[in-house]
Scaffold this active site. Structure first.
Site, short mmCIF file in Angstrom:
data_model
loop_
_atom_site.label_atom_id
_atom_site.label_comp_id
_atom_site.label_asym_id
_atom_site.label_seq_id
_atom_site.Cartn_x
_atom_site.Cartn_y
_atom_site.Cartn_z
N ASP A 1 54.08 41.59 45.67
CA ASP A 1 52.85 42.07 45.31
C ASP A 1 51.80 41.28 46.22
O ASP A 1 50.42 41.53 46.02
CB ASP A 1 52.52 41.58 43.83
CG ASP A 1 53.34 42.58 43.14
OD1 ASP A 1 53.73 43.73 43.13
OD2 ASP A 1 53.49 41.98 41.54
N LYS B 1 46.11 42.54 39.73
CA LYS B 1 46.66 43.94 39.90
C LYS B 1 46.98 44.67 38.46
O LYS B 1 47.70 43.91 37.75
CB LYS B 1 47.50 44.15 41.19
CG LYS B 1 48.85 43.61 40.64
CD LYS B 1 49.87 44.57 40.21
CE LYS B 1 51.27 43.77 39.82
NZ LYS B 1 52.02 44.61 39.06
#
Length: 309
Positions: free
Chosen positions: A148, A18
């Site tokens: 996350d 990410k």
């Protein structure tokens, strides 16, 4: 008569790195956390996790040549094993599983490689044992593991709030080309947040919303998106590691539309106008002495199953 043992069943899951297109950080709260308003994007750098029913729990590791295996946490400290323990406890099952982990996401680089491994582990366990966990339960387990991890399940482009774990998928029809430059010298996320607190003692309780960036995403225009990229942790990270600022300046001179520290760093990412533009930036940065420079597109899917050969 000897009965042949059945081969163990394995499940393979791929999860993406990410990046944060926007990372707004609010003032630290009484519980020690910072409220976030962030826009995540999953990009085409991947870790693969294969889970096999086994007689003991452990990790077998394979890494890309730009990753030092010594930088990977041992099984007792690895978030993938924590994810395995968590989902096993939730399911009420006994037994053990082996994780074969192929890592290509830079380690400790602000790209959520550990979170990707945790998300892949949750998904693999559910499929391997036929638990039938709902998306809601998987996301709840993911949020227990880290801010996350839920996004690593969702993938694509998404907005994260709270500590980043409250994920809302965004409609992103663009194809964005990124260059990523990892660093062999890590940068502690807690240190970056503490430095943020020192630099911004009067930070707002809640971070500003990324309205301009959301509009730029909808436009599909790389230059417009470049102008709206933002990271509240970039200043603290560069203050701790001035070389990151030098790298960003160099990447932009080589043709990137915009350079940015990824999350809390130390990986730096560069938005380019096209695949050809990304190759030109790679050539320029390698010519400047950066030996590991990676190209990835986004957005890509979240954690998903792979067919075993």
């Amino acid at each position: 008569m000897v009965t042949a043992l059945r081969s163990p069943v394995s499940v393979s899951v791929r999860a993406a790195a990410k990046i944060n297109l926007h990372l707004g950080v609010g003032a630290v709260r009484a519980d020690g956390f910072h409220p976030l308003d962030t826009v995540y994007q999953a990009i085409g750098l991947y870790d693969d996790v294969t889970m096999t029913a086994h007689h003991h729990t452990g990790i077998v590791l394979e890494t890309a040549d730009y990753i030092d295996p010594a930088d990977i946490p041992s099984a007792s400290e690895n978030i993938a094993i924590r994810a395995l323990d968590l989902v096993r406890a939730h399911s009420g099952r006994d037994g053990h599983e082996r994780l074969d982990l192929i890592k290509s996401i830079p380690v400790a680089g602000g790209m959520a490689g550990g979170s990707a491994d945790a998300a892949a582990t949750l998904l693999a366990y559910d499929r391997l044992h036929g638990c039938g966990l709902s998306d809601e339960v998987l996301l709840e387990l993911a949020a227990e593991l880290g801010s996350d991890v839920p996004f690593s399940l969702v993938g694509g482009t998404a907005r994260g709030r709270g500590r980043g774990e409250l994920v809302q998928p965004l409609d992103d029809q663009g194809t964005w080309w990124w260059v990523a430059v990892p660093s062999r010298l890590g940068l502690s996320t807690p240190d970056v947040y503490r430095h943020f607190d020192r630099l911004f003692p009067h930070a707002l309780a809640e971070p500003a919303e990324p309205a301009d960036l959301l509009s730029a995403l909808a436009s599909g225009e790389p230059l417009r998106l470049a102008r709206t990229l933002h990271n509240d942790l970039q200043g603290p990270a560069i203050d701790l590691r001035p070389d990151l600022g030098i790298l960003i300046e160099r990447g932009e001179r080589e043709g990137a539309l915009r350079g940015l520290v990824s999350g809390s760093g130390p990986t730096c990412i560069f938005l380019c106008d096209s695949l050809d533009g990304a190759h030109a930036v790679v050539a320029g940065l390698r010519g400047a002495g950066h030996d590991v420079v990676l190209i990835a597109n986004g957005p890509v899917a979240g954690a998903h199953f792979l067919e075993l050969p």
